[in-house]
Write a protein that holds these residues in place. Structure first.
Motif, mmCIF file in Angstrom:
data_model
loop_
_atom_site.group_PDB
_atom_site.id
_atom_site.type_symbol
_atom_site.label_atom_id
_atom_site.label_comp_id
_atom_site.label_asym_id
_atom_site.label_seq_id
_atom_site.Cartn_x
_atom_site.Cartn_y
_atom_site.Cartn_z
ATOM 1 N N GLN A 1 8.347 11.021 8.647
ATOM 2 C CA GLN A 1 7.773 11.655 7.467
ATOM 3 C C GLN A 1 8.795 11.671 6.337
ATOM 4 N N LEU B 1 4.681 11.526 2.912
ATOM 5 C CA LEU B 1 4.237 10.297 3.562
ATOM 6 C C LEU B 1 4.463 10.430 5.058
ATOM 7 N N ARG C 1 2.774 2.298 -0.347
ATOM 8 C CA ARG C 1 1.874 1.672 0.618
ATOM 9 C C ARG C 1 2.158 0.180 0.745
ATOM 10 N N SER D 1 0.708 3.850 7.102
ATOM 11 C CA SER D 1 0.500 5.297 7.159
ATOM 12 C C SER D 1 -0.985 5.619 7.287
ATOM 13 N N LEU E 1 2.736 6.300 -5.035
ATOM 14 C CA LEU E 1 1.984 6.069 -3.799
ATOM 15 C C LEU E 1 1.511 4.633 -3.612
ATOM 16 N N PHE F 1 -1.006 10.209 2.954
ATOM 17 C CA PHE F 1 -0.334 10.930 1.873
ATOM 18 C C PHE F 1 -0.869 12.364 1.829
#
Length: 577
Positions: free
Chosen positions: A98, A60, A111, A121, A107, A47
Motif C-alpha cells: 500500500q 493505492l 495505474r 491494483s 492516479l 484507489f
C-alpha cells in the motif's frame, strides 16, 4: 432495495468509473467535489480516498498474487511512493503493498506504471475478491507438500477483470497453503485450501469456509471434502457463484459469506456445490490439524535447491521507507535473481541467494536499516493502518504501537511466543481476535474528555486449537496500555502450569470472569525518577538499575503524579531511555 451500496452499484458498475477518474484527474478536482459513490467505486481500481490525509489524498493498494514480487516491480512501487506519495510503503496482512498520499491527478499515471511492470491494483477494495496469497516461501521450502503459486494465479484469473465476480454482496478472501503446518490466518478466510498428503501418497486439499474477523468474528468451518489440485479452481468458482447469487444484499452487516453458510448450513453448501461441479466431491472426515505455532519469516531459510537461501527481513509493523524497498530491489538483483516475497506477517524476503553471498546480502540489508534479526516485540507485534490515514479507524495504531513497543522495551518485558495485534476499529484488519493479546480501537471517556483507547482481548490464537480472543478489559486509554500488558504477561509467567501457553492460561481464567471497564484511576502505578539522569520509571518498585545511565536502585526517588505532570517533556518516559 434497502442497501445504499447495492443501489449505487446497480446504477453504475465499479468498472465504469474509470473515465470519470481520468476526468477528475485532468481537472484536479478536489475530493469534496467528487460524489461519494464515485469515491467508493474507485476502490474497484485500488484507489482509496483518505479524507483524513489533508486536503484529501488517495491510497493505492497493489495486488501481490501468490506473494511474488520482482525487483522491477518493487522498484516501481518504491518510485511511485517517492514521486507521488508520502514516501512510505506498507505491507499488509494479505501480503499486499500500500502507498499513501497520492493526489487525484496522479492516479491515471500510477495505474499505467503498475501495468507496465505486470502489477495491478484492480479489485483490491470493496465488494471484490481480495489478494489471493499462499505461504510466502511456496516453491522454495524444503518440506513443502505442494507449490500453490500456480493455483493462486489461476484463481485470480477467474475474477480479475470480470464484471460478475466484481459485484459480490461483500468482500471475499481466499488463501492457500502447501506447507506442512498451516498458519492461523487460514482459519479466518472466506475460503482456504490446505494441502495434505494421504496415506497412499496422493496430495489433496482440505477446505475451510466462511471464516471472518471484523464486526462478527467467526472461525472457518471445516468442509468435509478433499480436493485434488486440479479441482481447486472449479471448486472456488462454484463457491463464488453460490455467494454471488444467494448472498444477502439487504443488510451489509450480514452479507459476508459466513452469514450465507449459517443460513444454508455446510450440508446445504455441499448440495449446491454438487449441483454445479462437473465432478463428484470426495468425502473427508478428518479435519486439518490445527495451527501448531505462529509463523516466523525472519532470518535465513534453506531452500529446496541445495546452496540457495531465503533472507527474511524484519519490517516492524510492515512499514518501509521508499528507499528501503528500492534498495531491496537492487539487493535482490545483486545477490539473488531479482525475486522477492511478501508475507501476511507484514514482512518481506529476498530469495535465491547463494550461500557464499549470505553475509554480503545481510550487510547490504543492514545498510538499508533492515535486518535478519529481530527482538520479540518486532517479531510479535502487528498493527493496521489506523486513523493516520484510514477513514473508518477510531484510533491511531502504528504510532501507538511503535510507542508501546518502546515502553515495553524500557520495562524489559519479554514476549515469549506472545503476540500483540492492534486494530484501529472493529474491522480487525490487524486480526486482533486471533492474537494472544488483541487490541481493538475505541474512544474512552475520561474526566478531561474522550481519548483514544482500546478494548483488550486475551486468549486468541493458539490454545490447543485456533481460538478467538475473549474480552478482558474495556476502554483502556493509551497511557494505561503498557501497564495492562505488563500485568497480564507477568501474571502468566508467574502462575502458568508447565507447558501451558499464554492463550491457554487466559482462556481458562476468562471463562470464569467478566470483562471489566477501566476507569481513570486504574493502572496508575507510582513514578520513580533517577536522580542522576531523570529517567522516569512507572511501577510498584524502582528498577534494579537505570536503563538509561545504569545507576543502581538507590538513586531512584518516588514522586507523585501531580509533580510528574509538571515535568518538562524532555524527562518523560517517551523521550528518555
Amino acid at each position: 432495495m434497502g442497501n445504499p451500496a447495492e443501489i449505487w452499484k446497480a446504477q453504475k458498475h465499479g468498472f465504469d468509473v474509470w473515465p470519470d477518474v481520468e476526468q477528475y484527474a485532468t481537472e484536479r478536482r478536489p475530493m469534496k467535489q467528487i460524489d461519494t459513490s464515485d469515491l467508493e467505486r474507485m476502490k474497484w481500481y485500488g484507489f482509496f480516498y483518505r479524507k483524513r490525509d489533508e486536503p484529501g489524498r488517495y491510497m493505492l493498494r497493489v495486488r501481490v498474487t501468490a506473494n511474488e514480487l520482482t525487483a522491477e516491480q518493487a522498484r516501481e512501487v518504491a518510485f511511485i511512493a517517492y514521486q507521488f506519495g508520502h514516501g512510505i510503503v506498507d505491507i499488509t496482512t494479505r501480503a499486499n503493498l500500500q502507498v499513501q498520499g497520492l493526489q487525484i491527478e496522479h492516479l491515471p499515471a500510477v495505474r499505467k506504471r503498475l501495468e507496465a511492470v505486470g502489477l495491478t491494483s484492480l479489485q483490491t477494495g470493496h465488494d471484490n475478491i481480495r489478494n489471493v496469497f499462499g505461504h510466502p516461501f511456496s516453491g522454495l521450502s524444503v518440506d513443502e507438500i505442494y507449490d500453490t503459486r500456480i493455483l493462486c494465479h489461476q484463481i485470480t484469473a477467474l475474477f480479475l477483470g470480470s464484471r460478475p465476480y466484481s459485484d459480490l454482496p461483500r468482500k471475499f478472501n481466499i488463501a492457500l497453503s502447501g506447507a506442512r503446518q498451516h498458519a492461523i490466518h487460514y482459519w479466518t478466510q472466506d475460503l482456504s485450501f490446505l494441502a495434505f498428503r494421504r496415506s497412499d501418497g496422493q496430495i489433496r486439499f482440505h477446505v475451510l469456509a466462511a471464516g471472518t474477523q471484523g464486526q462478527n468474528p467467526h472461525l472457518a468451518w471445516f468442509v468435509p471434502v478433499q480436493l485434488a489440485p486440479h479441482q481447486v479452481v472449479p471448486f472456488t468458482q462454484a463457491v463464488l457463484d453460490i455467494f454471488r447469487t444467494e448472498g444477502s444484499r439487504d443488510d451489509r452487516n450480514a452479507a459476508r459469506f459466513r452469514f450465507l453458510v449459517e443460513k444454508i448450513s455446510i450440508p446445504g453448501l455441499l448440495e449446491r456445490l454438487a449441483a454445479r461441479l462437473p465432478f463428484p466431491l470426495e468425502p473427508c472426515s478428518q479435519p486439518p490439524e490445527p495451527a501448531m505455532a505462529q509463523d516466523d519469516f525472519i532470518g535465513w531459510f534453506p531452500q529446496s535447491v541445495p546452496g540457495l537461501w531465503t533472507m527474511g527481513l524484519n519490517v516492524p509493523l510492515g512499514r518501509l521507507a521508499w528507499h528501503q524497498l528500492e534498495g531491496l530491489a537492487v539487493l535482490s538483483r545483486k545477490w539473488g535473481d531479482g525475486q522477492l516475497r511478501t508475507s501476511y506477517e507484514q514482512g518481506i524476503a529476498v530469495i535465491n541467494i547463494r550461500e557464499v553471498y549470505k553475509d554480503a546480502a545481510a550487510t547490504d540489508a543492514a545498510a538499508l536499516g533492515l535486518s535478519i534479526y529481530a527482538d520479540a516485540l518486532d517479531r510479535n507485534c502487528m498493527a493496521c493502518t489506523g486513523a493516520q490515514f484510514c477513514n473508518i479507524a477510531v484510533t491511531e495504531t502504528k504510532g501507538h504501537m511503535f510507542r508501546l513497543m518502546e515502553q515495553l522495551r524500557r520495562r524489559q518485558l519479554r514476549l515469549h511466543n506472545i503476540r500483540i495485534h492492534m486494530s484501529g476499529c472493529p474491522s480487525s484488519c490487524a486480526q486482533h481476535f486471533t492474537a494472544d493479546i488483541g487490541l481493538k480501537g475505541v474512544r474512552v471517556r475520561r474526566v478531561l474528555g474522550t481519548r483514544e483507547g482500546f478494548d483488550v482481548f486475551l486468549g486468541g490464537g493458539l490454545a490447543g486449537q485456533v481460538h478467538l480472543g475473549l474480552p478482558y478489559r474495556l476502554g483502556v486509554d493509551v497511557d494505561q496500555l503498557p501497564h495492562v500488558i505488563e500485568e497480564v504477561v507477568q501474571e502468566y509467567y508467574l502462575k502458568r502450569r508447565p507447558g501451558e501457553s499464554f492463550s491457554s492460561y487466559w482462556r481458562e481464567k476468562l471463562l470464569q470472569e467478566k470483562a471489566r471497564k477501566v476507569q481513570d484511576e486504574d493502572y496508575r502505578p507510582p513514578v520513580w525518577v533517577c536522580e542522576r539522569c531523570e529517567h522516569r520509571h512507572e511501577g510498584e518498585d524502582p528498577p534494579m538499575f537505570c536503563p538509561r545511565c545504569a545507576s543502581v536502585r538507590r538513586f531512584f526517588a518516588r514522586c507523585d503524579r501531580d509533580q510528574n505532570a509538571q515535568r518538562t517533556p524532555a524527562t518523560s518516559d517517551e523521550t528518555t531511555g
